[in-house]
Design a protein around this motif. Structure first.
Motif, short mmCIF file in Angstrom:
data_model
loop_
_atom_site.label_atom_id
_atom_site.label_comp_id
_atom_site.label_asym_id
_atom_site.label_seq_id
_atom_site.Cartn_x
_atom_site.Cartn_y
_atom_site.Cartn_z
N GLU A 282 -0.71 -0.04 8.84
CA GLU A 282 -0.44 -0.65 7.53
C GLU A 282 0.24 0.35 6.60
OE1 GLU A 282 -3.26 -0.68 9.14
OE2 GLU A 282 -3.71 -2.80 9.55
N ALA A 285 3.86 0.99 7.77
CA ALA A 285 4.72 -0.13 7.41
C ALA A 285 5.20 -0.02 5.97
CB ALA A 285 3.98 -1.44 7.63
N THR A 286 4.29 0.36 5.07
CA THR A 286 4.65 0.51 3.66
C THR A 286 5.61 1.68 3.47
OG1 THR A 286 2.52 -0.40 2.97
CG2 THR A 286 3.75 0.87 1.34
N SER A 291 6.93 -3.50 4.57
CA SER A 291 6.00 -4.29 3.73
C SER A 291 4.61 -4.55 4.29
CB SER A 291 6.64 -5.63 3.33
OG SER A 291 6.74 -6.50 4.44
N SER A 292 4.48 -4.83 5.59
CA SER A 292 3.16 -5.16 6.12
C SER A 292 3.06 -4.77 7.59
CB SER A 292 2.87 -6.66 5.97
OG SER A 292 3.70 -7.41 6.85
N ALA A 293 1.83 -4.59 8.05
CA ALA A 293 1.61 -4.27 9.45
C ALA A 293 2.11 -5.40 10.35
CB ALA A 293 0.12 -4.00 9.70
N LEU A 294 1.92 -6.63 9.89
CA LEU A 294 2.37 -7.78 10.68
C LEU A 294 3.89 -7.74 10.87
CD1 LEU A 294 1.75 -10.49 12.05
CD2 LEU A 294 2.03 -11.58 9.80
N ASN A 295 4.61 -7.45 9.81
CA ASN A 295 6.06 -7.39 9.90
C ASN A 295 6.51 -6.23 10.79
OD1 ASN A 295 8.74 -8.15 9.27
ND2 ASN A 295 8.85 -6.61 7.66
#
Length: 324
Positions: A282, A285-286, A291-295
């Motif tokens: 997470e 990603a930032t 933006s997000s771990a999912l992305n």
């Protein structure tokens, strides 16, 4: 499948790692495991066969060994793309017709291609040679983003290490996941690697694609602030040009769009952080602007065929032991 005969076909010179990979999976007898395979080495002209390090291996079996093989492994082939003797190609075709399984490791795919065994099929080889294989054999659908491709009768694998993945895959098909996992455990390897060979590839930008001074400063500026919200408009404003002009310069100089370039930089930065830090996904990603771990996970899998966690397990250095 007890007594399944695996024959490795060598050329002079042969790459020793690829041969050792097949021999370790199919030829070693482990004290706590049943031995299902007979492993044989053959060559076009029996006798001393040099490897690429200059050492010789005495190979006593000739092409006749291929006639009784259940599986034939071509563990690399040097020089890359060199013409294969007609007798060798004929024996491979004959073995294939009678039902032998034929597999290549790394550059061995060029031998399968010359034998016509990959015509109209998907195949792979080392990521450095996929373009060459595709250019020389346009009838083959060459894929650069896989570790191996199994058609049942013909199998091709990527670079050297992928040969181990392929051999363990064949064992898994023959005798199940548990048996293959036990062999992998003896070899101190994962029984099944995640991902594709793209995670190991490094794309070097040809001289003709490198940015000139009109883009170089902008690229440095963007890389230094990947965590910010960068858009085509903000990058164009910084460069003092219109968005249309900037997009055209990216296409002319780099061959990709600004968005594609920016995503590649963010993924490269994420790979570096995964390799060199223990930061949570997470946070990474930032930091790289995804933006997000999912992305990040979605983009990572699309680009490299694996997950950030699997990539970190593969490439992160082992922990340094703390002295007492």
């Amino acid at each position: 499948m007890k007594g399944h005969k695996v024959v490795a076909l060598l050329n002079d010179p042969h790459p020793p790692f690829e041969l050792a990979s097949a021999a370790e999976v199919f030829g070693v007898t482990w004290p706590d495991l049943p031995q299902y395979y007979e492993f044989v080495i053959c060559t076009y002209k029996p006798g001393p066969v040099k490897n690429t390090l200059g050492h010789s291996l005495l190979v006593e079996e000739g092409l006749n060994a291929l006639r009784t093989a259940d599986t034939i492994v071509i563990p690399g082939w040097e020089p890359v793309g060199s013409t294969v003797e007609r007798e060798v190609l004929e024996e491979l075709r004959a073995a294939h017709r009678r039902g032998a399984r034929i597999a290549s490791i790394c550059n061995g795919a060029f031998v399968l291609a010359q034998a016509g065994l990959l015509d109209g099929r998907r195949a792979t080889t080392h990521w450095l040679r996929t373009a060459l294989l595709a250019a020389r054999f346009p009838e083959i659908a060459v894929e650069a983003d896989v570790l191996f491709i199994d058609h049942g009768d013909v199998i091709s694998s990527a670079g050297s290490g992928a040969g181990i993945d392929m051999c363990l895959h064949l064992v898994r098909k023959d005798h199940g996941a548990s048996y293959a996992a036990q062999i992998a455990r003896h070899m101190v390897l994962p029984p099944h690697r995640e991902g594709s060979q793209l995670q190991y590839a490094v794309r070097e930008i040809p001289a003709g694609e490198r940015a000139d001074d009109s883009l170089a400063q902008l690229l440095d500026w963007a890389v230094s602030r990947l965590d910010a919200r960068l858009t085509l408009e903000s990058m164009a404003d910084h460069a003092g040009v219109s968005s249309r002009t900037l997009a055209r310069r990216f296409t002319e100089q780099l061959g990709i769009s600004p968005g594609q370039w920016l995503l590649a930089q963010r993924l490269d930065a994420a790979r570096t952080l995964l390799e060199q830090t223990d930061l949570p996904v997470e946070v990474i990603a930032t930091r790289v602007g995804l933006s997000s771990a999912l992305n990040l996970r979605r983009r990572f899998r699309t680009a490299f065929g694996t997950t950030p966690g699997a990539y970190r397990r593969t490439f992160a250095p082992p922990p340094v032991p703390v002295s007492a």
